[in-house]
Design an enzyme around this catalytic site. Sequence first.
Site, PDB file in Angstrom:
ATOM      1  N   LYS A 118      45.578  39.166  45.673  1.00 53.02           N
ATOM      2  CA  LYS A 118      44.650  39.843  44.286  1.00 53.02           C
ATOM      3  C   LYS A 118      44.913  41.315  44.478  1.00 53.02           C
ATOM      4  O   LYS A 118      45.433  41.848  45.393  1.00 53.02           O
ATOM      5  CB  LYS A 118      43.025  39.583  45.130  1.00 53.02           C
ATOM      6  CG  LYS A 118      42.129  39.968  43.955  1.00 53.02           C
ATOM      7  CD  LYS A 118      41.757  38.533  43.467  1.00 53.02           C
ATOM      8  CE  LYS A 118      40.898  38.589  42.214  1.00 53.02           C
ATOM      9  NZ  LYS A 118      40.224  37.377  41.746  1.00 53.02           N
ATOM     10  N   ASP A 158      40.914  39.015  35.948  1.00 58.33           N
ATOM     11  CA  ASP A 158      39.701  38.903  36.645  1.00 58.33           C
ATOM     12  C   ASP A 158      38.639  39.607  35.842  1.00 58.33           C
ATOM     13  O   ASP A 158      39.035  39.936  34.586  1.00 58.33           O
ATOM     14  CB  ASP A 158      39.918  39.342  38.106  1.00 58.33           C
ATOM     15  CG  ASP A 158      38.628  38.941  38.934  1.00 58.33           C
ATOM     16  OD1 ASP A 158      38.465  37.586  39.307  1.00 58.33           O
ATOM     17  OD2 ASP A 158      37.911  39.809  39.566  1.00 58.33           O
TER      18      ASP A 158
HETATM   19  P1  NDP Z   1      34.125  39.089  33.125  1.00 56.09           P
HETATM   20  O1  NDP Z   1      34.760  40.443  32.984  1.00 56.09           O
HETATM   21  O2  NDP Z   1      34.584  38.265  31.800  1.00 56.09           O
HETATM   22  O3  NDP Z   1      32.571  38.938  33.111  1.00 56.09           O
HETATM   23  C1  NDP Z   1      31.996  39.427  34.082  1.00 56.09           C
HETATM   24  C2  NDP Z   1      30.503  39.430  33.862  1.00 56.09           C
HETATM   25  O4  NDP Z   1      29.428  39.770  35.138  1.00 56.09           O
HETATM   26  C3  NDP Z   1      29.827  40.428  32.640  1.00 56.09           C
HETATM   27  O5  NDP Z   1      28.952  39.710  31.853  1.00 56.09           O
HETATM   28  C4  NDP Z   1      29.412  41.524  33.619  1.00 56.09           C
HETATM   29  O6  NDP Z   1      28.631  42.547  32.817  1.00 56.09           O
HETATM   30  C5  NDP Z   1      28.863  40.974  34.551  1.00 56.09           C
HETATM   31  N1  NDP Z   1      28.898  41.810  35.793  1.00 56.09           N
HETATM   32  C6  NDP Z   1      29.847  42.453  36.434  1.00 56.09           C
HETATM   33  N2  NDP Z   1      29.422  43.305  37.434  1.00 56.09           N
HETATM   34  C7  NDP Z   1      28.127  43.308  37.503  1.00 56.09           C
HETATM   35  C8  NDP Z   1      26.844  43.498  38.217  1.00 56.09           C
HETATM   36  N3  NDP Z   1      27.080  44.359  39.034  1.00 56.09           N
HETATM   37  N4  NDP Z   1      25.638  42.987  38.090  1.00 56.09           N
HETATM   38  C9  NDP Z   1      25.406  42.015  36.911  1.00 56.09           C
HETATM   39  N5  NDP Z   1      26.415  41.745  36.152  1.00 56.09           N
HETATM   40  C10 NDP Z   1      27.626  42.092  36.285  1.00 56.09           C
HETATM   41  O7  NDP Z   1      34.636  38.362  34.552  1.00 56.09           O
HETATM   42  P2  NDP Z   1      34.608  36.820  34.674  1.00 56.09           P
HETATM   43  O8  NDP Z   1      33.652  36.146  34.181  1.00 56.09           O
HETATM   44  O9  NDP Z   1      36.004  36.391  34.646  1.00 56.09           O
HETATM   45  O10 NDP Z   1      34.460  36.635  36.324  1.00 56.09           O
HETATM   46  C11 NDP Z   1      33.099  36.598  36.826  1.00 56.09           C
HETATM   47  C12 NDP Z   1      33.364  36.306  38.340  1.00 56.09           C
HETATM   48  O11 NDP Z   1      33.877  35.224  38.592  1.00 56.09           O
HETATM   49  C13 NDP Z   1      34.079  37.391  39.140  1.00 56.09           C
HETATM   50  O12 NDP Z   1      33.308  37.307  40.636  1.00 56.09           O
HETATM   51  C14 NDP Z   1      35.371  36.877  39.089  1.00 56.09           C
HETATM   52  O13 NDP Z   1      35.997  37.125  40.440  1.00 56.09           O
HETATM   53  C15 NDP Z   1      35.180  35.194  39.227  1.00 56.09           C
HETATM   54  N6  NDP Z   1      36.319  34.243  38.969  1.00 56.09           N
HETATM   55  C16 NDP Z   1      36.531  34.601  37.690  1.00 56.09           C
HETATM   56  C17 NDP Z   1      37.553  33.432  37.223  1.00 56.09           C
HETATM   57  C18 NDP Z   1      38.374  33.496  35.875  1.00 56.09           C
HETATM   58  O14 NDP Z   1      39.108  32.679  35.716  1.00 56.09           O
HETATM   59  N7  NDP Z   1      37.824  34.524  35.264  1.00 56.09           N
HETATM   60  C19 NDP Z   1      38.325  32.793  38.306  1.00 56.09           C
HETATM   61  C20 NDP Z   1      37.617  32.489  39.673  1.00 56.09           C
HETATM   62  C21 NDP Z   1      36.713  33.396  39.984  1.00 56.09           C
HETATM   63  P3  NDP Z   1      29.178  43.718  32.116  1.00 56.09           P
HETATM   64  O15 NDP Z   1      29.704  43.526  30.996  1.00 56.09           O
HETATM   65  O16 NDP Z   1      27.793  44.667  32.188  1.00 56.09           O
HETATM   66  O17 NDP Z   1      30.002  44.407  33.136  1.00 56.09           O
END
Ligand code: NDP
Length: 439
Positions: A118, A158
């Site tokens: 990572k 990510d």
């Molecule tokens: P994105 O950046 O596309 O989206 C993240 C979302 O979470 C946004 O809506 C963001 O809001 C919100 N968010 C981030 N930090 C916080 C917080 N502290 N409190 C509340 N909301 C928050 O990321 P992904 O959807 O790709 O990833 C989400 C999770 O899934 C992570 O843990 C990632 O490691 C995991 N993951 C992702 C994969 C992938 O293929 N994308 C694969 C496996 C795991 P804002 O815009 O306000 O920051």
Amino acid sequence: MQGVKDRNPHQDEFVQAVGEVAEDIYEWIQDRSDYHNAQILQRIAEPDRIISFRVVWEDDDKHLQVQRGWRVQNNNAIGPYKGGLRFSSGVNESVLKFLAFEQTFKNSLTGLPMGGGKGGSDFDPHGKSDAEIMRFCQSFMTELYRHIGPDVDVPAGDIGVGSREIGYLFGQYKRITGRWEGVLTGKEMPYGGSRMRPEATGFGAVYFLREMLAAQDEELKGKSVILSGSGNVALYAAQKLIDCEAKVLSLSDSDGTIEIEDGLTGDQLDWIQTLKFEQRGRISEAADEFDDITYHEGKQPWQMDADVAMPCATQNEIDEGAAKALTGNDIAYVVEGANMPTTADAMDVFRAKGVTVAPAKAANAGGVAVSGLEMSQNAERMHWDREKLDDLLTEIMTDIHDKCRKAGECDDGSVDYRRGANIAGFEKVADAMLAYGVM
Ligand code: NDP
């Protein structure tokens, strides 16, 4: 665990992740003197290496900005290091070490030959111009390129790293090395991406939920689901849930939550996907657009009443208080779309109340699985069609579910999926490490 705590002071997320795995496999490895003698768990809990570097970039006002970049290469016993890059102000070595450690088991569960890694930076992409993002990505790759390669380490996206950032990173790698090769996944289709990769994590989590329900003779149709996040994972999970006739009651971002009392419609989701993926808007704007959507500033969705909770935003977003609110509303299932979204205290609450939890390393493994399939397509110089990839994703998620169920069966007939995922993920990596001898 005392040794892990002493060696990793102030790295709470990493210690938490190692503690959860150790707790789950402790009993199971008791009779395995080969694992004990070879100190397998201690070795997996010490990354192969951590690369840390300076990233300097120029902002639009011609000021130089200095950021820190990392790549944690945790374990490559079963394949090249593989895992995403995260750009967020909250990134530090502890967070990346926990993610790389978890990734090692997740990748093992997929059945594909991928080790765990990572990386990322404390760069916060919010509010940055496109030109600033490009300059940052180019500077980041100017150091990272020497540590990665299609048979060495294959990063992906990510949080904060989507297809735009992958494009800039891949372009810079190609410019520096002069080689077009499958060194990153999550690419767009014109330059070697895989169909189904954007959807894979969210769809895969829903496929896992469907299997979990089927094992209890239940079905997804008609189930109500509260989702957090409105990024890649949350919005594609919502899409598949709607396809399966489940009711999506919420989405959120770091500013607040939207509540959709009668369930999100497909048309509303299309609008939100355009807002988030193309216009980079905020989730509150959905409440301005649609009368039946209400916005709760500064709130998480966990007070709502539903059958299933899917945390899809970030780590530790469900704490003990949130878990009590969920169990107070008789939540039956929690599916972790995000990585480690449940604190250890919250997990204790769920266990005590008999809530079935699909752990992240199993439930969100669909993304890295299709990334593995992207690597295969790049190596073959081929693109596979959507149907084939969706079938493979379904097969992989079903297989992961079955492995976790088998390894997680308890004496009373219930299933502890977290324990099952940790045992099944650990075993393959441990056996490969044993085969290599002492290193
Ligand atoms: P994105 O950046 O596309 O989206 C993240 C979302 O979470 C946004 O809506 C963001 O809001 C919100 N968010 C981030 N930090 C916080 C917080 N502290 N409190 C509340 N909301 C928050 O990321 P992904 O959807 O790709 O990833 C989400 C999770 O899934 C992570 O843990 C990632 O490691 C995991 N993951 C992702 C994969 C992938 O293929 N994308 C694969 C496996 C795991 P804002 O815009 O306000 O920051």
